[in-house]
Design a protein around this motif. Structure first.
Motif, PDB file in Angstrom:
ATOM      1  N   HIS A 147      13.084   7.349  58.924  1.00  0.00           N
ATOM      2  CA  HIS A 147      12.013   7.601  57.953  1.00  0.00           C
ATOM      3  C   HIS A 147      10.882   8.427  58.572  1.00  0.00           C
ATOM      4  CE1 HIS A 147      13.514   5.438  54.524  1.00  0.00           C
ATOM      5  NE2 HIS A 147      13.853   4.423  55.309  1.00  0.00           N
ATOM      6  N   GLU A 148      10.569   8.187  59.844  1.00  0.00           N
ATOM      7  CA  GLU A 148       9.560   9.009  60.517  1.00  0.00           C
ATOM      8  C   GLU A 148      10.017  10.460  60.603  1.00  0.00           C
ATOM      9  OE1 GLU A 148       8.766   7.255  64.329  1.00  0.00           O
ATOM     10  OE2 GLU A 148       7.010   6.201  63.560  1.00  0.00           O
ATOM     11  N   GLU A 149      11.292  10.690  60.906  1.00  0.00           N
ATOM     12  CA  GLU A 149      11.821  12.053  61.003  1.00  0.00           C
ATOM     13  C   GLU A 149      11.787  12.748  59.645  1.00  0.00           C
ATOM     14  OE1 GLU A 149      13.456  15.438  62.731  1.00  0.00           O
ATOM     15  OE2 GLU A 149      12.688  13.642  63.718  1.00  0.00           O
ATOM     16  N   VAL A 150      12.141  12.036  58.589  1.00  0.00           N
ATOM     17  CA  VAL A 150      12.104  12.614  57.242  1.00  0.00           C
ATOM     18  C   VAL A 150      10.669  13.001  56.879  1.00  0.00           C
ATOM     19  CG1 VAL A 150      12.407  12.085  54.789  1.00  0.00           C
ATOM     20  CG2 VAL A 150      14.186  11.475  56.423  1.00  0.00           C
ATOM     21  N   GLN A 151       9.719  12.119  57.169  1.00  0.00           N
ATOM     22  CA  GLN A 151       8.324  12.406  56.872  1.00  0.00           C
ATOM     23  C   GLN A 151       7.830  13.602  57.684  1.00  0.00           C
ATOM     24  OE1 GLN A 151       5.651   9.149  57.553  1.00  0.00           O
ATOM     25  NE2 GLN A 151       3.872  10.286  56.887  1.00  0.00           N
ATOM     26  N   HIS A 155       9.233  16.789  56.212  1.00  0.00           N
ATOM     27  CA  HIS A 155       8.591  17.092  54.931  1.00  0.00           C
ATOM     28  C   HIS A 155       7.214  17.722  55.168  1.00  0.00           C
ATOM     29  CE1 HIS A 155       7.449  16.764  50.754  1.00  0.00           C
ATOM     30  NE2 HIS A 155       6.372  16.085  51.105  1.00  0.00           N
ATOM     31  N   GLU A 156       6.436  17.124  56.078  1.00  0.00           N
ATOM     32  CA  GLU A 156       5.111  17.669  56.381  1.00  0.00           C
ATOM     33  C   GLU A 156       5.220  19.054  56.999  1.00  0.00           C
ATOM     34  OE1 GLU A 156       3.269  14.742  58.846  1.00  0.00           O
ATOM     35  OE2 GLU A 156       2.997  13.330  57.196  1.00  0.00           O
ATOM     36  N   PHE A 157       6.208  19.286  57.860  1.00  0.00           N
ATOM     37  CA  PHE A 157       6.400  20.596  58.475  1.00  0.00           C
ATOM     38  C   PHE A 157       6.787  21.627  57.412  1.00  0.00           C
ATOM     39  CE2 PHE A 157       9.017  23.773  60.728  1.00  0.00           C
ATOM     40  CZ  PHE A 157       8.056  24.244  61.601  1.00  0.00           C
ATOM     41  N   ASP A 158       7.626  21.241  56.461  1.00  0.00           N
ATOM     42  CA  ASP A 158       8.015  22.146  55.378  1.00  0.00           C
ATOM     43  C   ASP A 158       6.806  22.520  54.528  1.00  0.00           C
ATOM     44  OD1 ASP A 158       9.946  23.600  53.830  1.00  0.00           O
ATOM     45  OD2 ASP A 158       9.786  22.023  52.308  1.00  0.00           O
ATOM     46  N   ARG A 159       5.951  21.547  54.213  1.00  0.00           N
ATOM     47  CA  ARG A 159       4.737  21.837  53.461  1.00  0.00           C
ATOM     48  C   ARG A 159       3.836  22.780  54.239  1.00  0.00           C
ATOM     49  NH1 ARG A 159       1.670  16.939  52.580  1.00  0.00           N
ATOM     50  NH2 ARG A 159       0.191  18.360  51.650  1.00  0.00           N
ATOM     51  N   TYR A 160       3.714  22.603  55.552  1.00  0.00           N
ATOM     52  CA  TYR A 160       2.895  23.477  56.384  1.00  0.00           C
ATOM     53  C   TYR A 160       3.461  24.899  56.362  1.00  0.00           C
ATOM     54  CZ  TYR A 160       1.058  25.812  60.473  1.00  0.00           C
ATOM     55  OH  TYR A 160       0.488  26.741  61.302  1.00  0.00           O
ATOM     56  N   CYS A 161       4.781  25.026  56.489  1.00  0.00           N
ATOM     57  CA  CYS A 161       5.394  26.364  56.480  1.00  0.00           C
ATOM     58  C   CYS A 161       5.146  27.063  55.147  1.00  0.00           C
ATOM     59  CB  CYS A 161       6.893  26.266  56.756  1.00  0.00           C
ATOM     60  SG  CYS A 161       7.283  25.823  58.465  1.00  0.00           S
ATOM     61  N   GLN A 162       5.266  26.333  54.040  1.00  0.00           N
ATOM     62  CA  GLN A 162       5.007  26.934  52.734  1.00  0.00           C
ATOM     63  C   GLN A 162       3.554  27.401  52.642  1.00  0.00           C
ATOM     64  OE1 GLN A 162       6.126  23.983  49.877  1.00  0.00           O
ATOM     65  NE2 GLN A 162       8.316  24.229  50.260  1.00  0.00           N
TER      66      GLN A 162
END
Length: 76
Positions: free
Chosen positions: A30-34, A37-44
């Motif tokens: 769950h930590e890895e998924v979170q 997700h946060e890294f993907d939002r940052y890239c966007q």
């Protein structure tokens, strides 16, 4: 005397390490998924900001360079 205390407070059962391992793996998953997700939002956000800055830079190249016009005589 130690035998008498066993009847009052029995020794706890051995922990089930398999359950603890599953719990730890689930937590790490769950930590890895979170994190992803946060890294993907940052890239966007980063790509959107970079695109906006590119558009602004193109617009600024078409603007009149007032600073250069006023300071033209200072550097000659």
């Amino acid at each position: 005397m130690s035998h008498d205390l066993r009847w009052i407070a029995p020794t706890p059962p051995e922990p089930d390490f398999a359950v603890l391992e599953v719990h730890q793996l689930t937590h790490e998953f769950h930590e890895e998924v979170q994190h992803r997700h946060e890294f993907d939002r940052y890239c966007q956000w980063y790509y959107a900001t970079a695109e906006r800055h590119r558009r602004e830079a193109q617009k600024m190249q078409k603007d009149v360079n007032l600073f250069g016009w006023f300071c033209r005589g200072l550097w000659r």
